[in-house]
Write a protein that holds these residues in place. Structure first.
Motif, short mmCIF file in Angstrom:
data_model
loop_
_atom_site.label_atom_id
_atom_site.label_comp_id
_atom_site.label_asym_id
_atom_site.label_seq_id
_atom_site.Cartn_x
_atom_site.Cartn_y
_atom_site.Cartn_z
N VAL A 8 0.84 -1.19 0.00
CA VAL A 8 0.00 0.00 0.00
C VAL A 8 0.88 1.25 0.00
O VAL A 8 1.60 1.50 0.96
N GLN A 9 0.84 1.95 -1.10
CA GLN A 9 1.59 3.20 -1.27
C GLN A 9 3.06 3.12 -0.86
O GLN A 9 3.52 3.92 -0.04
N PRO A 10 3.81 2.17 -1.42
CA PRO A 10 5.23 2.11 -1.07
C PRO A 10 5.93 3.36 -1.59
O PRO A 10 5.63 3.84 -2.68
N LEU A 11 6.85 3.87 -0.79
CA LEU A 11 7.50 5.16 -1.11
C LEU A 11 8.83 5.01 -1.83
O LEU A 11 9.25 5.92 -2.53
N TYR A 12 9.52 3.88 -1.62
CA TYR A 12 10.87 3.74 -2.16
C TYR A 12 10.98 2.55 -3.11
O TYR A 12 10.68 1.42 -2.72
N GLU A 13 11.42 2.82 -4.31
CA GLU A 13 11.50 1.77 -5.31
C GLU A 13 12.44 0.63 -4.89
O GLU A 13 12.21 -0.53 -5.24
N GLY A 14 13.49 0.98 -4.13
CA GLY A 14 14.42 -0.05 -3.67
C GLY A 14 13.70 -1.09 -2.82
O GLY A 14 13.92 -2.30 -2.96
N MET A 33 0.01 -3.45 -6.14
CA MET A 33 0.36 -2.25 -5.39
C MET A 33 -0.76 -1.22 -5.50
O MET A 33 -1.48 -1.18 -6.49
N VAL A 34 -0.87 -0.40 -4.45
CA VAL A 34 -1.83 0.69 -4.46
C VAL A 34 -1.02 1.99 -4.50
O VAL A 34 -0.21 2.24 -3.61
N ASN A 35 -1.22 2.76 -5.54
CA ASN A 35 -0.52 4.04 -5.72
C ASN A 35 0.97 3.98 -5.36
O ASN A 35 1.43 4.69 -4.47
N PRO A 36 1.71 3.14 -6.06
CA PRO A 36 3.13 3.00 -5.71
C PRO A 36 3.98 4.15 -6.26
O PRO A 36 3.55 4.89 -7.15
N CYS A 37 5.20 4.26 -5.74
CA CYS A 37 6.20 5.17 -6.31
C CYS A 37 6.59 4.63 -7.69
O CYS A 37 6.21 3.51 -8.05
N ARG A 38 7.34 5.39 -8.43
CA ARG A 38 7.82 4.90 -9.74
C ARG A 38 8.92 3.88 -9.52
O ARG A 38 9.79 4.06 -8.66
N ILE A 39 8.86 2.80 -10.31
CA ILE A 39 9.91 1.78 -10.19
C ILE A 39 10.85 1.98 -11.37
O ILE A 39 10.45 1.79 -12.53
N GLU A 40 12.09 2.37 -11.08
CA GLU A 40 13.05 2.59 -12.16
C GLU A 40 14.27 1.68 -11.96
O GLU A 40 14.12 0.57 -11.44
N ASP A 41 15.42 2.14 -12.39
CA ASP A 41 16.60 1.26 -12.39
C ASP A 41 16.95 0.65 -11.04
O ASP A 41 17.25 -0.53 -10.93
N PHE A 42 16.90 1.50 -10.00
CA PHE A 42 17.32 0.99 -8.69
C PHE A 42 16.37 -0.10 -8.18
O PHE A 42 16.82 -1.13 -7.64
N THR A 112 -7.53 -17.34 -1.65
CA THR A 112 -6.53 -16.29 -1.78
C THR A 112 -6.43 -15.47 -0.50
O THR A 112 -7.42 -15.01 0.03
N VAL A 113 -5.21 -15.33 -0.02
CA VAL A 113 -4.96 -14.47 1.15
C VAL A 113 -4.25 -13.22 0.66
O VAL A 113 -3.21 -13.30 0.01
N ALA A 114 -4.85 -12.05 0.94
CA ALA A 114 -4.19 -10.79 0.60
C ALA A 114 -3.42 -10.33 1.82
O ALA A 114 -4.01 -10.15 2.89
N LEU A 115 -2.12 -10.18 1.68
CA LEU A 115 -1.27 -9.72 2.79
C LEU A 115 -0.90 -8.27 2.55
O LEU A 115 -0.18 -7.96 1.60
N LEU A 116 -1.40 -7.38 3.40
CA LEU A 116 -1.20 -5.94 3.21
C LEU A 116 0.03 -5.45 3.97
O LEU A 116 0.15 -5.66 5.18
N LEU A 117 0.92 -4.78 3.25
CA LEU A 117 2.08 -4.16 3.88
C LEU A 117 2.00 -2.66 3.61
O LEU A 117 1.86 -2.24 2.46
N GLY A 118 2.07 -1.87 4.66
CA GLY A 118 1.82 -0.43 4.54
C GLY A 118 3.03 0.39 4.16
O GLY A 118 4.10 -0.14 3.82
N ARG A 119 2.83 1.69 4.19
CA ARG A 119 3.87 2.64 3.84
C ARG A 119 5.08 2.54 4.78
O ARG A 119 4.92 2.21 5.95
N GLU A 120 6.25 2.87 4.25
CA GLU A 120 7.47 2.79 5.05
C GLU A 120 7.40 3.73 6.26
O GLU A 120 7.94 3.41 7.32
N ASP A 121 6.75 4.88 6.12
CA ASP A 121 6.79 5.84 7.24
C ASP A 121 5.66 5.69 8.24
O ASP A 121 5.83 5.93 9.42
N CYS A 122 4.47 5.29 7.77
CA CYS A 122 3.37 5.26 8.74
C CYS A 122 2.46 4.04 8.61
O CYS A 122 1.38 4.02 9.18
#
Lengths: 253, 253
Positions: A8-14, A33-42, A112-122
């Motif tokens: 859910v809304q991950p902030l860091y592509e790494g 993913m829900v509203n993720p950050c952009r996933i680029e090279d890193f 199906t089990v949906a496992l939710l992992l939240g934002r890195e900060d909150c």
């Protein structure tokens, strides 16, 4: 059991890449993913040989789309929620399972089990936690309880994968529609029995968590629906005047 | 039991920082390294609030110095060792424990355990493995068994720490009396709603199993008792004639 990992809304592509790698390490491939950050090279670099997991992932703009069709929704929370965030207390009054306890509960389950992992900060917010049937928390040190997102993910995948091969008996898990119907009918019942209005939401959430923890089968869900129907029918029958009530009493006799 | 984490020639500072964070998350603080890469800003950033673990760590030029004084030396190996590297087979003739088995073996042990984690690209070499008293391996997927160093570390720390403390569910479990009362009141409710007699026992047993699996808290048991009371009261009120029902409707309005 099919695991769908929902970031859910991950902030860091790494972190996203790292989670994908950890998924593949433990045999899981379904990432949404829900509203993720952009996933680029890193992010791709961190995924290493699990780029395919990233490439096959889906992104949504709402959590409800991301969990659509899941038989069970499990939210992961950090210990930090226990203390500070008062508005989340409501959700934490229910026992929070350890990853091992969750793995045990999912033994032999189909669906199906949906496992939710939240934002890195909150983490996950209270509205998101309210959509969960179960909450889990990794027991960590009091001194520094905040884990890196992909580390939490790795620990959870490790636990969920390690017992996968042992289970034998499999019962049909309650379908999402049945659980949703149960929630809807429970609300209608509380309304009909004039349950104190200010307690309705709390009690419904509590019921959902109890049934979630119990990992209801489809058969059980149907029986509970039947029971609620019976109660509501009885109230309506008596409500519509003593005639209806009496008619039923005669029928029963 | 005191855990000393030994990183053997780690190549990437980000991983070292991440391992330090995961250590502190699980209550471990003793980090030593053998010929590590330089730890600069990125490593410190990944350590986040575990910079102190990095700052207190020691570096050595040989593994024997790093494990000096340890009562037990445990080497962690990836699955990749099983197949290709023939010269390592010798070391794998000893049973390779799972993290859970290791945690069990260390229960109640006193002394220092050195946990060796190898290089990101090729793990521990045969001379290093020869210094180990035990080998452990995390069970991973055949498809992609190579985990990120800090992910392996997090899983191992999780296993080694998890029996030290009981989980967050220090909520009061439902008392036997409350559960018995719940069973009794449920039976009375089924009777009052004229639930089909031949199904009563089955449904009560099912309810008991659901609540048993959910491992009800005392608070939840009390809320359920309140809910049943509410439903029964509502039925009795309407049953005792439309007067009672009307009175209640007026009160609610």
């Amino acid at each position: 059991m099919h695991l769908r990992v929902v970031l859910v809304q991950p902030l860091y592509e790494g972190n996203v890449g790292s989670v994908a790698r950890a998924m593949k390490n433990f045999g899981f491939h379904d990432l949404v993913m829900v509203n993720p950050c952009r996933i680029e090279d890193f992010g791709l670099a961190m995924a290493s040989h699990a780029r395919d997991v990233l490439q096959m992932s889906h992104s949504y703009t709402s959590l409800s789309e991301a969990i659509s069709g899941a038989n069970l929704v499990v939210g992961s929370t950090g210990k930090r929620l226990d203390t500070a965030q008062h508005h989340l207390r409501l959700h934490l009054r229910v026992p929070c399972l350890s990853p091992g306890e969750l793995a045990e509960k999912l033994q032999g389950m189909e669906g199906t089990v949906a496992l939710l992992l939240g934002r890195e900060d909150c983490g996950l917010c209270s509205e998101e936690l309210a959509l969960c049937d179960m909450l889990i928390s990794i027991p960590t040190s009091q001194e520094y309880p905040v884990m890196n997102l992909s580390h939490s993910a790795a620990v959870l995948f490790y636990e969920l994968s390690r017992k996968k091969e042992q289970h034998c008996s499999s019962l049909e898990m309650a379908r999402r529609e049945s659980l949703d119907l149960l929630a809807e009918r429970s609300r209608a019942l509380l309304h009909e029995v004039r349950y104190p209005r200010h307690k309705v939401d709390y009690t419904l959430l509590m019921l959902r968590r109890i049934l979630g923890r119990a990992k209801l089968t489809e058969r059980e869900a149907r029986t509970l629906l039947g029971l609620i129907k019976n109660i509501r029918w009885r109230i309506e029958a008596t409500d519509s005047g003593s005639a209806g009530g009496k008619k039923q009493q005669e029928k029963d006799a």
